[in-house]
Structure formats: structure tokens, C-alpha cells
Write an enzyme that holds these catalytic residues in place. Structure first.
Site, PDB file in Angstrom:
ATOM      1  CG  HIS A  24      -1.587   1.343   1.474  1.00 51.88           C
ATOM      2  ND1 HIS A  24      -2.561   1.858   0.663  1.00 51.88           N
ATOM      3  CD2 HIS A  24      -1.377   2.270   2.446  1.00 51.88           C
ATOM      4  CE1 HIS A  24      -2.931   3.046   1.130  1.00 51.88           C
ATOM      5  NE2 HIS A  24      -2.222   3.325   2.203  1.00 51.88           N
ATOM      6  CG  ASP A  43       6.603  17.944 -26.562  1.00 48.37           C
ATOM      7  OD1 ASP A  43       6.917  17.455 -25.462  1.00 48.37           O
ATOM      8  OD2 ASP A  43       5.835  17.384 -27.361  1.00 48.37           O
ATOM      9  CD1 TRP A  94       6.236   3.341   4.298  1.00 47.56           C
ATOM     10  CD2 TRP A  94       7.453   4.140   2.606  1.00 47.56           C
ATOM     11  NE1 TRP A  94       6.637   4.615   4.621  1.00 47.56           N
ATOM     12  CE2 TRP A  94       7.380   5.135   3.597  1.00 47.56           C
ATOM     13  CE3 TRP A  94       8.171   4.423   1.434  1.00 47.56           C
ATOM     14  CZ2 TRP A  94       7.995   6.378   3.472  1.00 47.56           C
ATOM     15  CZ3 TRP A  94       8.779   5.672   1.323  1.00 47.56           C
ATOM     16  CH2 TRP A  94       8.686   6.626   2.332  1.00 47.56           C
ATOM     17  CB  SER A 138      10.797   6.226 -14.312  1.00 49.08           C
ATOM     18  OG  SER A 138       9.714   7.086 -14.502  1.00 49.08           O
ATOM     19  CB  SER A 139      11.927   9.629 -10.379  1.00 46.56           C
ATOM     20  OG  SER A 139      10.703   9.162  -9.964  1.00 46.56           O
ATOM     21  CG  HIS A 197      12.237  14.567   5.834  1.00 51.24           C
ATOM     22  ND1 HIS A 197      11.173  14.124   6.574  1.00 51.24           N
ATOM     23  CD2 HIS A 197      12.046  15.883   5.679  1.00 51.24           C
ATOM     24  CE1 HIS A 197      10.401  15.140   6.875  1.00 51.24           C
ATOM     25  NE2 HIS A 197      10.908  16.218   6.338  1.00 51.24           N
ATOM     26  CD  GLU A 232       9.545  10.257  -2.563  1.00 43.99           C
ATOM     27  OE1 GLU A 232      10.532  10.583  -3.258  1.00 43.99           O
ATOM     28  OE2 GLU A 232       8.451   9.915  -3.026  1.00 43.99           O
ATOM     29  CE1 TYR A 277       8.554  19.687   3.864  1.00 45.13           C
ATOM     30  CE2 TYR A 277      10.128  17.964   4.367  1.00 45.13           C
ATOM     31  CZ  TYR A 277       9.238  18.932   4.788  1.00 45.13           C
ATOM     32  OH  TYR A 277       9.021  19.125   6.118  1.00 45.13           O
ATOM     33  CB  SER A 319       0.729  28.964  -5.336  1.00 45.32           C
ATOM     34  OG  SER A 319       1.201  28.512  -4.103  1.00 45.32           O
ATOM     35  CG  HIS A 322      12.517  14.384  11.533  1.00 46.83           C
ATOM     36  ND1 HIS A 322      12.399  15.584  10.908  1.00 46.83           N
ATOM     37  CD2 HIS A 322      11.890  13.508  10.743  1.00 46.83           C
ATOM     38  CE1 HIS A 322      11.733  15.435   9.793  1.00 46.83           C
ATOM     39  NE2 HIS A 322      11.404  14.185   9.674  1.00 46.83           N
ATOM     40  CG  HIS A 323      11.888  10.035   9.326  1.00 44.44           C
ATOM     41  ND1 HIS A 323      10.556   9.916   9.010  1.00 44.44           N
ATOM     42  CD2 HIS A 323      12.324  11.115   8.650  1.00 44.44           C
ATOM     43  CE1 HIS A 323      10.223  10.879   8.172  1.00 44.44           C
ATOM     44  NE2 HIS A 323      11.273  11.624   7.932  1.00 44.44           N
ATOM     45  CB  THR A 371       5.487  25.130   6.363  1.00 47.84           C
ATOM     46  OG1 THR A 371       6.672  24.389   6.097  1.00 47.84           O
ATOM     47  CG2 THR A 371       4.303  24.380   5.840  1.00 47.84           C
ATOM     48  CE  LYS A 387       5.977  27.038  -0.180  1.00 46.04           C
ATOM     49  NZ  LYS A 387       5.455  27.565  -1.437  1.00 46.04           N
ATOM     50  NE  ARG A 445       3.975   3.089  10.550  1.00 46.30           N
ATOM     51  CZ  ARG A 445       4.722   3.850   9.742  1.00 46.30           C
ATOM     52  NH1 ARG A 445       5.667   4.635  10.244  1.00 46.30           N
ATOM     53  NH2 ARG A 445       4.541   3.848   8.444  1.00 46.30           N
TER      54      ARG A 445
END
Lengths: 394, 528, 175
Positions: free
Chosen positions: B79, B108, B144, B171-172, B255, B257, B259, B270, B304-305, B330, B333, B452
């Protein structure tokens, strides 16, 4: 608190289509409803039972309120704007698009708020790290899927045991009603004295685990090959329950931690009981080592051991789970030479979920191997004695 | 710049492109590729969603009913992977493909053939992930984040996952290089960087982040692969390695990722808020600086993870302060969006509703993020449902709601048809309700002590889990409504006016007809 | 033109692959020169530290085995020492089987900052240990905790974990 707040906001949001009186009525009643619900500890951290847990709890409450106030402030402005500055009310758009002074102000203010939040947190962190001068040091070792405890120093030094889930499989499979402490009960609890600093050293046998008791404010990962430490001083006697908090495979959800905090004299009693049990167990083990068991005796004991240790993966019917866990019923290994069978049980199989079970006693191992070789459709007729296991070990 | 030249002599629209399936296999048109990305991500979104339904069904009540623990772990793992790498990221790349050339006045993407290749890698990777359920041993079941040593124990499913991640990463990276090159080299004359639409800015910064961190992910999965099969001991203490090293490398990718998944969402919001407030974006340049500082800070907060993995007190303090600091840009914004709405002349079509819903719920996720940054509290809530609630607030009501907003906002431009406004509003309100029903209560579950990734739980968690499951089923069904809205918009939607949003100011609305022609901006517009 | 390009790319990827292998000796040299990750030689005391007799530190000793049929324990569960004072402790391993078993120990310390102040002159870790059937071996560890260790640290743990070293695998400090 959050829930309460949001309900107000959502109702405000809908409020564009309702009269403002109705909005405030809905808001107030929602607030009242959630306040009454919030009384229950269900909505917050568990009731703290140690200084660290208490500081954490207070920190959370304070930060929560700071967040709530900011939230109301920001969204108060936004929703006022949403209600008033809409085209349907004929409001004409202004055309401003920046203001350096305003932007500087709202960059600086959050910085100040963050400093206010960080200060008390820093003090608690430094306290959390101080594992010095502990009265008792206990080593907790994570296994797939249970905990092992060794009392390394202080009163009770030398005590050592395993602690496994005590909830019967029938409850998990919904075949009988679930007990009060469903999934949070173990066969052997960690026992510590009240008011004494207890240092926990953590390590793991196979994969990562994490030792977590919410009420005592401790959570620390257990890492194979390395030690980590944490500490707590329990405020009052009682039983505190927690769970493994790092995914460790199939039965991650089934390896709880139960800490029983006793008064000093009760603790001393527990220590002496444990130590005499330890001596008795050693004597028993010596006696068992040379004892010849009968087939029925071994099968009965083996079935018990199998149910608690093996059945989770290999299944009660010995069929395993195709693709994940090998079937034992009709297995070549189980019906093959006894020595290979013993070896895989004692030492595990590298690179698979089959871990080593060498920590079980000779009697248990002999019984379970005998059981596997003669249960279901397996009919080798072999009887494995504890002496065979100790011979293998030597 | 081959693409530009190709279109140069294809000027008379004499497209001899193949028809049928080969049109899609061989296409180099950014609009075709954008559509394929979006359809792919929608498909993966439903597959990942089905897994989520399985998870919530098992957690509906205590006890094991539907999924055995091993399969449950496979569901949670896949998932996460499918939603992150299959649904959210490709959806943003799809939007970039459609919108970036049109918003900067380019004909293009810069590397049109590579663009085709970076898309067609995705279905391969997606299939590897799905197929892994059916190999011996089943799919990867280590979460994951696939921490070793657990992920070293798994079977073939883990290897398939590793290869899928390699392919997705390639790909990315190609997609990002393409986007960076397009934005830097192919802007219309006069469109300086500080005049670019915010969506383009956020994607430029995101693309740089992707190029920075995707190789790190590729590196860490390669190390895992060699640990599994070639006898290395990067993460194995027995050979002198350290399992915690994996976490450091993984989160150095992981991390930024998160963002990567939220910055383009900021960009979308925006664009939409000024359009529907009929007022220019407040503080354009501070928005750009805030986005850039979030991106830079995001590279210094990874540990921090790992507060519970055990690190020296100085490390914990550094990562706590750095993480808290991210709250500042943040917050800027959010204030800017509020100021944009202030004294505007607002209307509330579906894109605007989703954008406001985004800000509202994203801020809740942001606050729980600040609370998670505080080390003592994080140690309590790490690996609990509190964290689950936190990141679903930023990724579902954050990234996903922004994607819905974008879809509604640009569907008229893409298809030439209007979506059903009534159904769109239903979609928003139902999503809003069920999303909160699903995830708000999970904050309480986490605080009260529910870890979890567990298939079964103690009895005191039963009520909230039931609410959460019911919410999840509702949320899942609501998304079928979205599929219906999109299909009926394409097939039988009312014809869209040339400019359905009167407040829109970006090039695709002001300089192109609706629907956008197959080849747009063959002659670049001139921006004054 | 495409062919030339292809050849260039091919050569480039070969060079990159070779570069990866070239990093192994490079990093070894790098670590040797800078002294980073020094597992090969025993530590040398950077400076003569004074024995700080005003302070006591309790050093707890811990031992673990993973997947080895060995018994592994420290001969004393803890020692009380002064910072700066050289200390000898003894560990004991017993091979309980009737075959030859190879093992290797990995150290770990708590609190983690201890590593900076711990100087070990003699240690059995990262080294291949070959135990004959039923052999019992005592292994010394000789160390100093530098007196610059922060004043608030007064309990530390030194832990070793033995892992089996399969045949054909090298220990960490074997070249």
C-alpha cells in the site's frame, strides 16, 4: 482538542449556506460534546507513571494548546475572508500583492513561538539521556517474537527469563471471547521495584524490535549486534503494558511488554522466589538430562511446545503457509535423519524466517522434535531424548 | 533539443503518428504522455486503495478475520510503496508534462523521446510490484521503509520490490532532468524566472530534489540487494556493518521525498487560489524563497525519523531544531495564501474547495508534524497511529487533495469539456467528511498507545478503529465517484467555454484555445 | 553518429564500473592516513591523561552470542574505575560442540558518546576466533576511559556480540 476545533471550523465552512446563529449553535454544541468526550484518557497520552512520561505529557498538552490558538487565529482570518470576501456578495477584489513589513513580521513570530516550544523540550531530552546511577540494570533482548530479559546488576542480578504473549490463539482466531488484557498479557512479567532507577539495555537477536511502555515514557529500538539504553523510575506500584513498536515480521503485533512495579519488600520476595526457582530448574534440567522419557510423555509435552512456539508459522496442522512457511507434515526433512532435524531446530536456517531455537531447554527441544516426527501423517516412530539434544549441542 | 526541431518541420500538423495502441506506445507528445502518467497513477491509486480497504477491513474489529498477519504486512508494505511511487509521484509528473510546457510557452518537453521512455518504465515497475504478491513467499512484508535485517529475511518478493524501485528511480530521474531542462531553456521570450507561475517554480525545485535524492535511494536498495545475495555486510552487524546505517541513508532520501510529494501541491494551490480570489498571489517572491528553503532544509532533517533508534543527545537536539525550523517557511506559505484570499472576490468551484480543504487539513498535518518534531513526544508517538494520522494528513489531504484540485482546474483545458460541478462538490464534501472520519481518530489511537503495522489490537482501541474503518470504506467509495466524474466529463461533458475561470492569468488560459490543441506554442508567445 | 555515441557511452560505463572497484583500495588508504575507522591497530593513547581519582565510573560488561553454540560471558559483571586509569577485564568463551567453530565479536557501547573517550589497547573484537571442540578460552580487554569524559557520565556499558563466521568469510580486520 483537535477534533473539537475542527468541527467548529467545518461548521463555519458550511456556514456560508446557513445563518450565523445556526452556525454558532452547532459550534457550541459540538464543542460541549467533544469537551465531555475529551475527559476520558482515551484521547490523550496514557496516564504518566514516571517523571519522563509526566514531562512528555505536560509538554504535549502545552504544545497542543499553542497549536490550537494559532490554528484558531489563522483560520479565523481565513474563514472570515471566505464568508465576507465573496463574489456572490458583490465584493470587489483588491489588488495588493506584497508587503515586506508584514512578511517579515509573520516570519519572525513563528520563529519566536518555536523557541518557546523548544526550550522545555530540550530540558526533557537531556534528562532522558541521563542513564547514570541506576539501581538495577536489565537487558531486554528482542526475539522473533518474544522478549528475553536478563537482570545484569543490582538486586536480582542473574535472573533471566523469556516473556511471551499469553493470549491463547483461540481468542485471536475469534473462537472464544477475548479477555480483558487481550494481546497485552505475557507469561513472565518484567518485575521492578517502585521508586528505583531502572536502566534498560536493549539489543536484539534477529531483526529490529522496539521496547515500548507508554505509561513509563520509554521507547527504544533494539538492534541486533548493538546495545542501546534507556531508563525509567516508576512512580507507583502497578502493571504497565506496552508493545513492540518496530515492525519485526509476522508476529510483530503479538509480542507485548508487561512491567510489574512492586514495593521494595515484595520485590525482594520476588527476587528470592526467582532465584530458588532458578536453582530448582537447574536441578530439574540435570535430572531430565539423563532421564529416559516415554513416547506419550514426549508427544504431550511436544504438542504444547509446538503450539506456543512453532504453530504460528508452521500452522497447527503442520501444513505451513505455501510459499512462506514450510510444511512439516510429510516434509522430507522431518521424515529424514534425526540429526538434521535437530540441527535446523536448534540452529535455524540462515536467510529464512526459521530462527534458531537453541534457547529452549533440552527437554522442550526433544519433545517438540519427537512430536513433529510423529504427528499428523508423519510416522517415523523416532523418540528423541533430551540426552540426544545435549549430545548434539556438545 | 531534437524535439523542438521535429516539431519545426511538422509545422503543418501533418502528424503521421500511428493510430491505436501504437500511438500511445510511440508518442513523444507531452500531452499524450501527461495523460498516460495521469491514467497510470489513477490506476495505481485504485490498486493501492484496494490494499488500504483490505487493511481497514482486517482492523475493523479485534481478532484476525480476513488477512493472516504475514499477508497483512504485505498489504501495508505494498500500500505504501504503490501510493508513494505509483500514485502520487507519477500524478505530479503527469501534471508537469501537461502543464509546464503550456505554462512557460514551450512547444513540448525538452527531451521528448526520453519522456516517452520515462513513462513506459512505470508500468513495468508497477507490474513487478503487483506480481510480487503471487511469487513464492509473497510480496515484500517489511514495511514501505523495508528496514534490514527484516528485509534481508524476505523472499523473491523483496527482490522484485528492489528492481521495481530501481526502475521507478530511473524513471523519476529522467523525468526530472527533462523538467529542469525544459524550464531552464524553453521559456517564452520575456518570461524571466521570477515571472514564472508558482506551479512551474515548485516543480523546478522539486525536480532538483529528485535528482539529488533518487540516486541515494537507488544506492541503498543496491546495498540491500548485495547484502541479500552477494555476501556483503553493509547492514549486518555480524560482518561489521550496522542496520542503522540503512535508516540514515534511506531517510536521507525519504525526507526530501515527502517534500517532493508536497511542493508541487503547494504550486497547484498557489495557482488556484489567486484564480478564484481574482487577485494576484500575495508575496510571490517570498513564496519562491519559502519553497527553496523548505527544499534545502528538508535535506538536513532526516534523522527525526530515527529518534528511537538511539543517537547522542546533540544529534537529537540538532535534528529537532532543524525540523522545527521547517515550520517557518511553511507557515509563511499559509499566511501568503490567506493574504491572497483576503479582500478577494471569491467563488467556490470544486478546485477552490479542494484547495481550501488542502490548506485546512494540511495545516493540521503540519501542526502534528511540529508536535512529532519534539523529541520526547516523538519518542512516545514514533511508530504509532499518531504518525500514520500525521502523514496521511499531509499526503492524502495534502498531496492528493491538491491533485484533485488540479484535475478539476485543468480538466476543461485538457478535454474541452466541463466536469459536473454538482458532482464535483459532492466529491469534495464526501472526501472531506470520510477522510477526517478515517484519520482524525487515529491521532487518539496513537496517543493511547496503538503501534502501527499490527494486524490485531487490544480491546481499548476497538471503537476508534471501527470508526476509522467505516470512514476508510466511505473514502474509498467516494473516489469511485471521482472516476465517474472524469469519465463522464471526457465523454459527455458540457462544452467548456474558452476561459471557464475568469480569474486565471497563466499562459495556457490566456494564450491557448480550449481544449488545448495537440501542438501548442509552436511559435512562442512574447511576454512583456 | 549514433554508433560513436553508443561507443562513448559504453566506454564511459566500463570506466565508471572500474572506478567503483578502485574505490576499495582508495578508501583503505584514506582511512589509514586519516585514522578513521581504525580497526586494524590497537589504539594509542593520544596524550598522557591524568588519572582523575576524584571520580568513579561504573563499567558494566555485557556479552551476547547470535547463532553460535558458544557460551560467552564476562568474568566480572562490572568494574568501578577512575577515568584515566588503565583497566584489565576478562571475557570467557566456551565452545559447547564437538566441532571447530569460527566466530567474530562486534563491540557496542552505551552511552554512545563513550566511543570517543574509550581507548582500547587490547581487544578480541573484529578478529577471527577459532575454537576447537569444547575449548574454553579467556580473552582480555585492556582499556582506558579518558578523563576528558563529561562529568555527568558515571555508568557505562561495554558490550560484545559474537557472530558465527562461516567458512570462507573473512573477519573485519583481515585483509
Amino acid at each position: 482538542m483537535k477534533l473539537r476545533l475542527k468541527s467548529v471550523k467545518i461548521s463555519n465552512h458550511v456556514g456560508g449556506y446557513m445563518s450565523s446563529k445556526l452556525v454558532s449553535l452547532v459550534g457550541v454544541s459540538a464543542l460541549a460534546l467533544y469537551s465531555s468526550m475529551a475527559v476520558g484518557s482515551k484521547y490523550n497520552l496514557q496516564e504518566p507513571q514516571s517523571i519522563i512520561a509526566r514531562e512528555t505529557y505536560d509538554l504535549h498538552v502545552v504544545l497542543m494548546w499553542i497549536c490550537v490558538v494559532i490554528f484558531i487565529g489563522v483560520f479565523g482570518v481565513m474563514f472570515y475572508s471566505i464568508l465576507k470576501h465573496r463574489k456572490s456578495l458583490g465584493y470587489k477584489a483588491a489588488n495588493f500583492h506584497h508587503s515586506t513589513s508584514v512578511e517579515v513580521v509573520w516570519t519572525v513570530i513563528p520563529c519566536i513561538i518555536l523557541v518557546v516550544m523548544a526550550y522545555p523540550a530540550t530540558k526533557t531530552i537531556i534528562k532522558m539521556k541521563d542513564t547514570s546511577e541506576a539501581a538495577i540494570t536489565i537487558k531486554a533482548t528482542g526475539y522473533q517474537w518474544m522478549w528475553g530479559y536478563d537482570y545484569l546488576s543490582g538486586e536480582g542480578e542473574g535472573i533471566s527469563f523469556f516473556s511471551k504473549l499469553a493470549t491463547p490463539k483461540t481468542q485471536i482466531d475469534n473462537k472464544e471471547p477475548k479477555g480483558e488484557n487481550y494481546l497485552l498479557e505475557v507469561d513472565n512479567r518484567v518485575v521492578v521495584p517502585v521508586g528505583q532507577k531502572v536502566r534498560i539495555i536493549l539489543t536484539a537477536n534477529d531483526v529490529l524490535h522496539a521496547w515500548w511502555v507508554p505509561a513509563l515514557g520509554v521507547k527504544q529500538d533494539a538492534i541486533p549486534g548493538f546495545i542501546r539504553d534507556t531508563w525509567f523510575t516508576a512512580d507507583s506500584p502497578g502493571v504497565y503494558r506496552g508493545q513492540c513498536a518496530e515492525l519485526c515480521g509476522k508476529d510483530h503485533g503479538f509480542m507485548p511488554i508487561v512491567v510489574e512495579v512492586l514495593e521494595a519488600d515484595a520485590y525482594a520476595q520476588w527476587v528470592s522466589d526467582q532465584q530458588s526457582e532458578l536453582v530448582a530448574a537447574e536441578e530439574q534440567a540435570v535430572a531430565d538430562a539423563d532421564k529416559e522419557f516415554g513416547m506419550d510423555e514426549l508427544m504431550a509435552k511436544g504438542e504444547q511446545v509446538y503450539a506456543t512456539v512453532c504453530a504460528a508459522c508452521h500452522q497447527p496442522n503442520g501444513q505451513g503457509i505455501p510459499g512462506a512457511f514450510a510444511a512439516l507434515d510429510g516434509s522430507e526433512l522431518v521424515n529424514g535423519p534425526v540429526s538434521e532435524h535437530i540441527e535446523i531446530v536448534v540452529k535455524g536456517k540462515a536467510g529464512t524466517a526459521m530462527t534458531a531455537f537453541g534457547h529452549l531447554s533440552d527437554v522442550d527441544l526433544a519433545a517438540v522434535v519427537t512430536y513433529e516426527r510423529n504427528a499428523w501423517s508423519n510416522e517415523t516412530g523416532d523418540i528423541v531424548q533430551p540426552s540426544d539434544i545435549s549430545q548434539f549441542r556438545n | 533539443m531534437a524535439a523542438v526541431q521535429d516539431h519545426g518541420h511538422g509545422h503543418g500538423h501533418d502528424d503521421h503518428h500511428p493510430t491505436g495502441i501504437m500511438r500511445w506506445v510511440t508518442t513523444t507528445n507531452h500531452k499524450d504522455i501527461g495523460s498516460m502518467y495521469l491514467w497510470f497513477s489513477l490506476t495505481m491509486f485504485f490498486i493501492g486503495g484496494t490494499l488500504a480497504m483490505g487493511i481497514r477491513a482486517e482492523l475493523y474489529q479485534p481478532g484476525i478475520q480476513i488477512l493472516e498477519p504475514e499477508l497483512f504486512n504485505q498489504f501495508t508494505t505494498l500500500h505504501g510503496l504503490i501510493m508513494v511511487f505509483g500514485a502520487i509521484m507519477p500524478a505530479f509528473v503527469g501534471l508537469a508534462n501537461w502543464q509546464v510546457p503550456m505554462m512557460i510557452g514551450a512547444p513540448d518537453m525538452a527531451f521528448a523521446r526520453m519522456n516517452n521512455w520515462s513513462f513506459w518504465l512505470l508500468p513495468v515497475a508497477g507490474s513487478l510490484l503487483i506480481v510480487s504478491f503471487f511469487v513464492p513467499g509473497g510480496a515484500a512484508a517489511g514495511g514501505w521503509t523495508f528496514y534490514p535485517p527484516l528485509s534481508v529475511q524476505g523472499g523473491l518478493g523483496v527482490d522484485l520490490m528492489i528492481f521495481a524501485i530501481h526502475i521507478l528511480g530511473a524513471s523519476s530521474i529522467m523525468g526530472s532532468i527533462n523538467i529542469i531542462t525544459t524550464i531552464l531553456n524553453m521559456r517564452a521570450p520575456g518570461l524571466t524566472l521570477m515571472k514564472m507561475p508558482m506551479f512551474v517554480w515548485t516543480w523546478l525545485i522539486t525536480a532538483y530534489l529528485l535528482v539529488l535524492v533518487m540516486p541515494v535511494l537507488a544506492g541503498v536498495v543496491t546495498m540491500l540487494l548485495t547484502d541479500r545475495h552477494f555476501g556483503t555486510s553493509f547492514f549486518n552487524a555480524a560482518g561489521g556493518g550496522d542496520p542503522v546505517l540503512f535508516q540514515h541513508i534511506f531517510w536521507f532520501f525519504g525526507h526530501p521525498e515527502v517534500y517532493i510529494m508536497i511542493l508541487p501541491a503547494f504550486g497547484i494551490v498557489s495557482e488556484i487560489i489567486p484564480t478564484f480570489a481574482r487577485k494576484p498571489l500575495f508575496g510571490y517572491s517570498s513564496m519562491v524563497y519559502a519553497t527553496a528553503s523548505i527544499a534545502i532544509l528538508s535535506c538536513f532533517v532526516w534523522a527525526h525519523h530515527m529518534f528511537t533508534a538511539g543517537m547522542p543527545v546533540t544529534g537529537q537536539l540538532f535534528f529537532m531544531y532543524a525540523t522545527m525550523l521547517i515550520a517557518v517557511p511553511t507557515a509563511v506559505k499559509v499566511f501568503n495564501w490567506t493574504a491572497t484570499m483576503w479582500r478577494g472576490s471569491m467563488t467556490f468551484e470544486t478546485p477552490m474547495l479542494f484547495s481550501i480543504g488542502f490548506i485546512f487539513l494540511f495545516v493540521i498535518g503540519g501542526f502534528s508534524g511540529v508536535i512529532c518534531a519534539i523529541v520526547p513526544i516523538d519518542i512516545q508517538v514514533q511508530d504509532t497511529y499518531y504518525v500514520i494520522a500525521h502523514f496521511h494528513y499531509v499526503l492524502v489531504s495534502g498531496a492528493l487533495f491538491a491533485l484533485f484540485a488540479a484535475a478539476y482546474y485543468w480538466l476543461p483545458k485538457w478535454t474541452g469539456n466541463m466536469y459536473s460541478e454538482t458532482l464535483g462538490k459532492w466529491h469534495f464534501w464526501l472526501s472531506m467528511f470520510f477522510f477526517n472520519a478515517t484519520f482524525f481518530v487515529q491521532h487518539f489511537l496513537g496517543l493511547a498507545g496503538m503501534p502501527r503495522r499490527i494486524p490485531d489490537y487490544a480491546l481499548q482501541f476497538a471503537d476508534f478503529n471501527k470508526i476509522s474503518s467505516i470512514g476508510a470504506f466511505g473514502f474509498g467509495l467516494t473516489q469511485v465517484l471521482f472516476l465517474y466524474i472524469v469519465i463522464s466529463c471526457i465523454r459527455s461533458g458540457e462544452k467548456a467555454p474558452e476561459k471557464p475561470w475568469d480569474g486565471a492569468t497563466t499562459l495556457e488560459w490566456t494564450h491557448l484555445p480550449t481544449p488545448a490543441p495537440y501542438h501548442s506554442f509552436e511559435t512562442p508567445p512574447v511576454i512583456k | 553518429m549514433n554508433f560513436t555515441m553508443l561507443r562513448k557511452l559504453f566506454v564511459f560505463s566500463i570506466v565508471m564500473f572500474a572506478f567503483g572497484y578502485a574505490l576499495v583500495p582508495f578508501y583503505e588508504k584514506f582511512c589509514e592516513v586519516t585514522g578513521i575507522n581504525n580497526l586494524l591497530q590497537p589504539d594509542i593513547l593520544v596524550q598522557e591523561t591524568q588519572v582523575d581519582t576524584s571520580r568513579w565510573i561504573t563499567v558494566e560488561l555485557d556479552a551476547n552470542t547470535r547463532g553460535l553454540p558458544w557460551e560467552f560471558k564476562p568474568l566480572q559483571s562490572s568494574v568501578r574505575i577512575h577515568p584515566g586509569e588503565p583497566v584489565d577485564v576478562m571475557y570467557e568463551i566456551t565452545n559447547n560442540t564437538d566441532r571447530v567453530v569460527n566466530g567474530q565479536a562486534i563491540p557496542s557501547y552505551s552511552p554512545r558518546s563513550l566511543e570517543k573517550y574509550l581507548r582500547k589497547f587490547e581487544c578480541f573484537c573484529f578478529t577471527k576466533q577459532v575454537l576447537q571442540p569444547n575449548e574454553v578460552r579467556q580473552m582480555p580487554v585492556q582499556f582506558v576511559i579518558e578523563s576528558s569524559i563529561p562529568a555527568d557520565v558515571n555508568t557505562v556499558t561495554i558490550s560484545y556480540t559474537f557472530f558465527e563466521l562461516p567458512d570462507g568469510k573473512k573477519a573485519v580486520n583481515e585483509k
